[in-house]
Design a protein around this motif. Structure first.
Motif, PDB file in Angstrom:
ATOM      1  N   UNK A  38       9.424  -6.867   3.219  1.00 34.57           N
ATOM      2  CA  UNK A  38       9.833  -5.759   2.444  1.00 34.57           C
ATOM      3  C   UNK A  38      10.768  -4.933   3.271  1.00 34.57           C
ATOM      4  N   UNK A  39      10.398  -3.736   3.026  1.00 30.36           N
ATOM      5  CA  UNK A  39      11.337  -2.592   4.005  1.00 30.36           C
ATOM      6  C   UNK A  39      10.663  -1.401   4.173  1.00 30.36           C
ATOM      7  N   UNK A  40      10.995  -0.558   5.301  1.00 26.51           N
ATOM      8  CA  UNK A  40      10.609   0.596   5.610  1.00 26.51           C
ATOM      9  C   UNK A  40       9.113   0.730   6.075  1.00 26.51           C
ATOM     10  N   UNK A  41       8.629  -0.683   6.614  1.00 25.76           N
ATOM     11  CA  UNK A  41       7.471  -0.709   7.339  1.00 25.76           C
ATOM     12  C   UNK A  41       7.446   0.288   8.585  1.00 25.76           C
ATOM     13  N   UNK A  42       6.267   1.035   8.771  1.00 24.52           N
ATOM     14  CA  UNK A  42       6.430   1.801  10.145  1.00 24.52           C
ATOM     15  C   UNK A  42       5.166   1.488  11.041  1.00 24.52           C
ATOM     16  N   UNK A  43       5.362   1.282  12.386  1.00 18.14           N
ATOM     17  CA  UNK A  43       4.341   0.921  13.267  1.00 18.14           C
ATOM     18  C   UNK A  43       3.480   2.128  13.359  1.00 18.14           C
ATOM     19  N   UNK A  44       2.164   2.135  12.752  1.00 18.55           N
ATOM     20  CA  UNK A  44       1.394   3.386  12.771  1.00 18.55           C
ATOM     21  C   UNK A  44       0.041   2.826  12.881  1.00 18.55           C
ATOM     22  N   UNK A  47      -1.228   1.951   9.135  1.00 19.56           N
ATOM     23  CA  UNK A  47      -1.078   0.927   8.490  1.00 19.56           C
ATOM     24  C   UNK A  47      -1.984   0.083   7.811  1.00 19.56           C
ATOM     25  N   UNK A  48      -2.111   0.171   6.454  1.00 18.16           N
ATOM     26  CA  UNK A  48      -3.233  -0.558   5.771  1.00 18.16           C
ATOM     27  C   UNK A  48      -2.824  -1.277   4.568  1.00 18.16           C
ATOM     28  N   UNK A  49      -3.619  -2.156   4.110  1.00 14.17           N
ATOM     29  CA  UNK A  49      -3.540  -3.150   2.842  1.00 14.17           C
ATOM     30  C   UNK A  49      -4.555  -2.651   1.920  1.00 14.17           C
ATOM     31  N   UNK A  58      -3.543  -3.298   8.580  1.00 15.26           N
ATOM     32  CA  UNK A  58      -2.308  -3.972   8.397  1.00 15.26           C
ATOM     33  C   UNK A  58      -1.940  -3.871   9.989  1.00 15.26           C
ATOM     34  N   UNK A  59      -1.032  -5.114  10.169  1.00 18.20           N
ATOM     35  CA  UNK A  59      -0.713  -5.390  11.525  1.00 18.20           C
ATOM     36  C   UNK A  59       1.016  -5.388  11.494  1.00 18.20           C
ATOM     37  N   UNK A  60       1.610  -4.521  11.928  1.00 15.84           N
ATOM     38  CA  UNK A  60       3.032  -4.185  12.188  1.00 15.84           C
ATOM     39  C   UNK A  60       3.518  -5.350  12.596  1.00 15.84           C
ATOM     40  N   UNK A  61       4.694  -6.022  12.055  1.00 18.77           N
ATOM     41  CA  UNK A  61       5.406  -7.195  12.689  1.00 18.77           C
ATOM     42  C   UNK A  61       6.564  -6.730  12.927  1.00 18.77           C
ATOM     43  N   UNK A  62       7.599  -6.363  12.089  1.00 16.77           N
ATOM     44  CA  UNK A  62       8.812  -5.663  11.992  1.00 16.77           C
ATOM     45  C   UNK A  62       8.871  -4.511  10.866  1.00 16.77           C
ATOM     46  N   UNK A  63       9.933  -3.930  10.837  1.00 20.73           N
ATOM     47  CA  UNK A  63      10.150  -2.914   9.868  1.00 20.73           C
ATOM     48  C   UNK A  63      10.381  -3.688   8.371  1.00 20.73           C
ATOM     49  N   UNK A  64      10.468  -5.014   8.545  1.00 18.94           N
ATOM     50  CA  UNK A  64      10.362  -5.820   7.173  1.00 18.94           C
ATOM     51  C   UNK A  64       9.276  -6.762   7.110  1.00 18.94           C
ATOM     52  N   UNK A  94       1.876   2.956   4.925  1.00 24.61           N
ATOM     53  CA  UNK A  94       2.275   3.340   6.243  1.00 24.61           C
ATOM     54  C   UNK A  94       1.102   4.504   6.516  1.00 24.61           C
ATOM     55  N   UNK A  95       0.765   5.028   5.725  1.00 24.05           N
ATOM     56  CA  UNK A  95      -0.100   6.487   6.245  1.00 24.05           C
ATOM     57  C   UNK A  95      -1.594   6.477   5.812  1.00 24.05           C
TER      58      UNK A  95
END
Length: 111
Positions: A38-44, A47-49, A58-64, A94-95
């Motif tokens: 998707x888009x607008x993911x933030x490495x925080x 981050x959760x599902x 959640x584990x951030x890979x890229x902003x997408x 993201x938060x």
């Protein structure tokens, strides 16, 4: 005015957009990696599902791209179900507070 004298900072995040999931199902025992595009993911650290009522980090890979590991589906008052399949909504945040709907995720019985 766009400021306060309190000294608090405000961070505005764009709304998450979820375009696709790598999988839409997995075993009720959990442990299935679900890659979310998707888009607008933030490495925080927030981050959760959310799979139904269950939150996982959640584990951030890229902003997408983000990956979440499905939790085990517990037999609880929320999912008293003798069926071999249980569908739950999957959300991403993201938060840790504001969740965006992604899709229906299906837990399937191993038997």
């Amino acid at each position: 005015q766009d400021f306060t004298d309190s000294g608090l900072e405000f961070l505005y995040l764009e709304d998450i957009e979820i375009k696709s999931l790598s999988r839409y199902n997995g075993p009720s025992s959990g442990g299935t990696p679900v890659f979310i595009r998707g888009s607008n993911f933030v490495n925080t650290t927030n981050l959760s599902c959310r799979f139904g009522k269950f939150n996982v980090r959640g584990r951030y890979l890229t902003k997408e791209a983000v990956v979440c590991i499905s939790p085990p589906l517990l037999r609880s008052e929320h999912y008293l179900n003798t069926e071999a399949k249980v569908d739950v909504p999957l959300f991403l945040s993201n938060n840790g507070f504001d969740y965006t709907y992604g899709a229906i995720y299906r837990f399937t019985s191993a038997s």
